[in-house]
Design an enzyme around this catalytic site. Structure first.
Site, PDB file in Angstrom:
ATOM      1  N   GLY A  60       0.831  -1.211   0.000  1.00 38.45           N
ATOM      2  CA  GLY A  60       0.000   0.000   0.000  1.00 38.45           C
ATOM      3  C   GLY A  60       0.856   1.248   0.000  1.00 38.45           C
ATOM      4  O   GLY A  60       2.062   1.177  -0.278  1.00 38.45           O
ATOM      5  N   ASN A  61       0.255   2.373   0.285  1.00 39.10           N
ATOM      6  CA  ASN A  61       1.029   3.619   0.410  1.00 39.10           C
ATOM      7  C   ASN A  61       0.348   4.548   1.411  1.00 39.10           C
ATOM      8  O   ASN A  61      -0.715   4.221   1.939  1.00 39.10           O
ATOM      9  CB  ASN A  61       1.211   4.283  -0.959  1.00 39.10           C
ATOM     10  CG  ASN A  61      -0.104   4.642  -1.598  1.00 39.10           C
ATOM     11  OD1 ASN A  61      -0.831   5.497  -1.114  1.00 39.10           O
ATOM     12  ND2 ASN A  61      -0.442   3.949  -2.693  1.00 39.10           N
TER      13      ASN A  61
END
Ligand code: CTP
Length: 400
Positions: free
Chosen positions: A208-209
């Site tokens: 993810g980020n």
């Protein structure tokens, strides 16, 4: 601007309550109808007689009025108002509002109100900066309540810092701007992507980020206020949106986001892609949780589909497309390349190097580059103010 608007003011027990009589007078001068609710503690700072004289309406406090024997209906009051302004709001009331603890009329009305709610905190700077207060404010704004930020200045304690309730003139101005919102996006359909994507590695892990989704949500709110019908395709984020013009589609992965966008793009006039979409996802998702081993682990990744580039290919001459670029080096050159390669009408560049800009912050500093390669830099602003700049530029270019 406030002619005929019904403004309900909730006053809590802060020294800043001395500003409320001025606020009531200004609102009345602007043509608003005003009713005031006070908490028990507020009466130590401002008298109900002053407020009822200035507002021309009885001031309400308890659920039950002993003088008339009448039960005050919080639902009726919530329905009456076009806007509910809680000013000043103390740290204690912030906590109760954020957690739905309706132990007085003012808070019960908040829970029953269907109208927009503005709140103007007032407290000492250490209380204002305490993580509990910050969390309560975050909770309240995340569900659509509008914060009127306190000012920096000398506080009643003698300390200097943030915590002074905003001045009555500025509060009235804020309400006027809110009611005077242009409806320049009326009848426009807009697609917005926001937040990160999660690419599953196994049943418990993902790539993810740090995107919070705040920028995309702020744009969605701004356009919806201005009359657009918005489809908001959101990755996994912890913020909410409650505007009736916003239809939200929640997705997790880049592929789900791609499919959601493709299914509605042909029907929209404008698409604004703010999401931080993963560029790669694991080639194979392990069916069971991957167990720890002593040697290193490699995960094979495959590229995801570029949603923005695909919409750039599909876009007709009547459709408008805006992309975002998050760069850490050669910012302008990279952004211009994306603008051209993805066939955009303009690109919004934000740099991670700017203090207070980018992921997670409530502020952003952007530069807009249009098709003619005209570069317009903006100041560091709240994400709400940045959303206004972006909306204004879309209208300017879309209508020309
Ligand atoms: N974008 C998208 N789909 C992807 C990747 C990106 O729609 N699979 C969009 C983003 O929403 C943003 C723009 O493309 O509007 C630019 O994203 P960014 O990550 O900055 O650029 P990339 O094109 O992915 O290039 P790079 O990561 O190499 O900088």
């Amino acid at each position: 601007m406030l002619e005929g608007k019904k403004v309900l003011i909730g006053v809590t027990g802060s020294i800043a309550a001395y500003k409320v009589p001025f606020l009531v007078r200004l609102l009345k001068k602007e043509g608003a109808e005003v009713k005031v609710l006070v908490s028990e503690a507020a009466k130590d700072f401002v008298t109900p007689l002053t407020l009822s004289t200035l507002s021309g309406n009885p001031v309400l406090s308890g659920f039950f009025d002993e003088s008339t024997g009448k039960w005050e209906s919080h639902v009726d009051l919530g329905n009456w108002a076009d806007v509910y302004l809680i000013a000043p709001v103390t740290a204690t009331t912030l906590g109760k509002l954020a957690n739905g603890i309706a132990d007085n009329l003012l808070i019960a009305v908040y829970l029953a109100a269907k109208c927009p709610v503005f709140f103007a905190p007032a407290m000492d700077l250490d209380m204002f900066h305490h993580p509990s207060t910050a969390n309560n404010i975050k909770k309240l704004t995340a569900i659509g309540n509008k914060l009127i930020e306190p000012r920096e200045g000398e506080l009643a304690s003698g300390l200097i810092g943030a915590g002074r309730m905003e001045e009555p003139e500025a509060i009235v101005e804020r309400l006027s701007v809110f009611f005077d919102k242009k409806k320049d996006f009326a009848n426009r359909k807009v697609l917005i992507t926001a937040g990160p994507t999660y690419e599953a590695i196994d049943p418990v892990r993902f790539i993810g980020n740090h995107s919070s989704g705040k920028m995309g949500f702020a744009i969605a709110e701004e356009l919806a206020e201005r009359g657009a019908r918005v489809i908001l395709v959101a990755g996994p984020v912890s913020i909410g949106t409650f505007h009736e013009n916003i239809k939200r589609i929640d997705v997790k992965s880049a592929e789900e986001m791609y499919n959601a966008c493709m299914s509605c793009h042909s029907d929209v006039d404008i698409a604004i892609l703010t999401a931080a979409v993963a560029d790669y996802s694991p080639k194979n998702v392990a069916r069971e949780k991957i167990k720890k081993k002593s040697n290193s682990l490699s995960i094979d990744l495959k590229p995801t589909k570029d949603i923005l580039a695909e919409l750039g290919r599909r876009k007709t001459n009547e459709q408008f497309l805006v992309g975002f670029a998050l760069e850490t080096e050669n910012e302008l050159a990279n952004a211009k390349k994306k603008l051209k390669n993805k066939n955009l009408d303009f690109i919004v560049l934000n740099s991670l190097k700017e203090k207070g800009a980018g992921f997670g912050h409530d502020t952003n500093k952007i530069t807009i580059i249009d098709k003619q390669l005209k570069v317009t830099p903006f100041e560091l602003k709240s994400k709400q103010a940045v959303a206004i700049d972006i909306a204004d530029r879309i209208i300017e270019l879309f209508s020309s």
